[in-house]
Design an enzyme around this catalytic site. Structure first.
Site, mmCIF file in Angstrom:
data_model
loop_
_atom_site.group_PDB
_atom_site.id
_atom_site.type_symbol
_atom_site.label_atom_id
_atom_site.label_comp_id
_atom_site.label_asym_id
_atom_site.label_seq_id
_atom_site.Cartn_x
_atom_site.Cartn_y
_atom_site.Cartn_z
ATOM 1 N N ARG A 53 13.896 -5.227 -7.404
ATOM 2 C CA ARG A 53 13.747 -6.531 -8.046
ATOM 3 C C ARG A 53 12.299 -6.736 -8.498
ATOM 4 O O ARG A 53 11.385 -6.082 -7.985
ATOM 5 C CB ARG A 53 14.113 -7.663 -7.079
ATOM 6 N N GLY B 42 11.644 -15.241 6.633
ATOM 7 C CA GLY B 42 10.873 -14.111 6.112
ATOM 8 C C GLY B 42 11.733 -13.048 5.451
ATOM 9 O O GLY B 42 12.966 -13.107 5.451
ATOM 10 N N ASP C 64 13.965 -21.847 1.416
ATOM 11 C CA ASP C 64 13.526 -20.448 1.399
ATOM 12 C C ASP C 64 14.094 -19.694 0.201
ATOM 13 O O ASP C 64 13.701 -18.557 -0.054
ATOM 14 C CB ASP C 64 13.916 -19.737 2.702
#
Length: 581
Positions: A218, A131, A303
């Protein structure tokens, strides 16, 4: 490309963040953390939102950035500002400054920030729940005529997914991510973007040493990763798997009509197969860009693999120096899993894992909606052999995509490399010109980028090539002979294709082979100057070079920057770094 007149107008006219449409589609359509099902500013909720824990049945948790009393914006990316629908004058917009520096904003009364829940296979092994442990998505924004981007602040504090970490990003890694994001974009590589780099003077973090902290604002069309689906599958959460797939189709790719289609797909009537094919195609295309530009991510875990085909999550990345197909920039990668030559293979391996996550959705074909409406199925109470036919069908569909990935990668790689060589690579004989060149480069330890740039010279001969590649004392007779033989074949192939070694060809090759490369040693030099010498002006100076990689030349810049166009200093080629950031 914005024309110069339009760009000047965009620079003069401030577009404020308030003028851009903002949404929170992700948190509207996907299930939240059951412990924080709605935004809550109470102290108890705030504490829970920043306490690492297992989060199940959810795609995200609501959490706000930690506001720092002292921040300093070190650099803006003007290119990113314009692509997000803002203007360079927007840097003076107080609300934009608040968002970029992680301060409380009125925007968050309507659009509540969140951290995404996902898992992943790291170095081929299942790593469990991961996560967004220090990245917080703020909102989605879409200016008129632009794509929708999800804005995210990395290094913004702890979340439920911080695990054993501190929620911080150090200045070193933030500089690297900020610059490489915009450099890759300028090269034409699909990538996440970086809007601003922010220093946090009063915050530090322990990595290999105590380091100053920073944040990067970002932006990406989506921050969904293969690992998002991996976690739902590993937990047996069919509801969440379908919700994520439906969200991806409708809100990431803009509807089923935008997905890759074939007659077979339409006959089966399965939108999830088409979703998988779309992602596989984008991932294969990304692999071709990475190989053609000699770029290594360094840690292509699931991920860190985007469903949108974007290069993302920049840790121990690097551009190739002297060509070494086994080179990995990650010093923890002892098995060379993420080396240059392995990247296409590993990206396909990641696609296999995604196929497993989407397998039941694809394998059910046109009966998928009926199957996923059955409570017994969703709660995993179906008979043991009920899925045998579905899973067998899914396996067949996945393996068919292996051929598709290979064909897409091959075609796209040939396209990229044909532009770098200035000739077609359609036949086996022509492709051998490329493969033999790479063998020569590896055997003689020639610089990947300098060679291709030198190939654009009008005076194409061994002497001019070797002058740029190696000191005269290091040029062996065997190297001269190998280059002479290769050049004869290269020129003959050009003649056979009706091409000329002339000024037009030279200009074309310069537009596909960069003169400036954001090498590892350059990044180390920048970081040293910022941390030790407090010379923050070097960041925008190098960003300017990074955003003009094809047109800028060594003679165009100051002597201080000119050395960045030279081969790496002795002992600075093929550097490695850790995942620690």
């Amino acid at each position: 490309m914005i024309g110069s007149q339009s760009r000047r107008q965009a620079t003069r006219t401030m577009t404020t963040l308030a003028q851009i449409k903002k949404t929170h589609v992700f948190t509207t359509h996907l299930p939240p953390d059951p412990a924080l099902s709605r935004p809550d500013s109470s102290s108890a909720a705030t504490k829970l939102s920043r306490t690492p824990r297992m989060v199940k049945g959810a795609a995200f948790s609501f959490v706000k950035p930690v506001a720092e009393a002292k921040t300093e914006i070190l650099c803006w990316s003007d290119a990113c500002l314009l692509d997000l629908g803002l203007s360079t004058a927007s840097r003076d917009d107080p609300e934009l400054v608040k968002v970029v520096t992680g301060q409380e904003s009125t925007i968050y009364s309507e659009h509540h920030p969140w951290a995404q829940c996902y898992g992943g296979y790291q170095f081929g092994q299942w790593a469990g729940q991961l996560g967004d442990g220090r990245a917080i998505s703020l909102f989605e924004a879409q200016a008129s005529g632009k794509q929708r981007y999800e804005w995210q602040l990395k290094g913004a504090g702890m979340t439920p997914y911080s695990r054993f970490a501190d929620g911080n990003a150090v200045l070193r890694s933030s500089i690297r991510e900020f610059l490489v994001s915009e450099h890759l974009h300028a090269l034409g590589v699909p990538t996440t973007r970086a809007l601003a780099l922010v220093s946090l003077p009063d915050r530090s973090a322990l990595r290999e040493r105590i380091e100053p902290c920073a944040m990067v604002l970002r932006a990406a069309q989506t921050w969904l990763r293969f690992g998002t689906f991996d976690l739902a599958r590993r937990r047996g959460d069919r509801r969440l798997t379908k919700a994520l797939a439906d969200y991806s189709i409708e809100h990431v790719f803009g509807g089923e009509h935008n997905l890759i289609a074939s007659a077979q797909d339409r006959h089966q009537g399965n939108r999830y197969l088409r979703l998988y094919r779309e992602i596989v195609h984008r991932t294969a295309k990304l692999a071709s860009y990475m190989q053609a530009f000699g770029f290594m991510n360094g840690v292509l875990n699931t991920d860190n693999t985007s469903i949108f085909g974007l290069s993302m999550d920049y840790g121990p990345f690097a551009f190739m120096d002297t060509f070494d197909s086994s080179y990995t920039p990650n010093h923890d990668d002892g098995n060379l899993r993420y080396s240059y030559k392995m990247q296409p293979t590993i990206l396909w391996w990641n696609c296999l894992r995604l196929g497993e996550a989407l397998g039941e959705l694809m394998g059910a074909a046109d009966g998928v909606d009926k199957l996923f409406a059955e409570e017994a199925f969703l709660s995993r109470q179906e008979p043991p052999d009920a899925l045998d036919e579905i899973l067998t069908h899914a396996e067949k569909l996945i393996m068919e995509r292996a051929v598709e990935f290979k064909n897409t990668f091959s075609a796209e790689y040939k396209l990229r490399m044909s532009k770098k060589l200035g000739m077609q690579l359609d036949t086996d004989a022509d492709f051998a010109v490329l493969s033999d060149l790479l063998d020569i480069m590896e055997l003689h330890e020639l610089d990947f980028h300098i060679f291709f740039r030198a190939l654009s010279d009008e005076s194409l001969d061994v002497a001019s090539l070797t002058r740029k590649l190696k000191p005269s004392s290091d040029v062996s007779e065997q190297l001269r002979l190998d280059l002479e033989a290769w050049l004869q074949r290269y020129i003959a192939a050009n003649v056979r294709q009706g091409l000329s070694i002339d000024k037009k060809r030279s200009a074309l090759l310069r537009s596909h082979n960069q003169s400036f490369v954001l090498r590892g040693w350059i990044l180390d030099d920048i970081i040293r100057r910022v941390e030790k010498d407090k010379d923050c002006n070097i960041i925008p100076a190098v960003l300017d070079l990074a955003c003009r990689p094809f047109e800028v030349e060594a003679d165009d810049v100051s002597p201080d920057l000119r050395r960045f166009f030279m081969p790496p200093p002795k002992g600075s080629s093929g550097l490695q770094c850790s995942c620690s950031s």
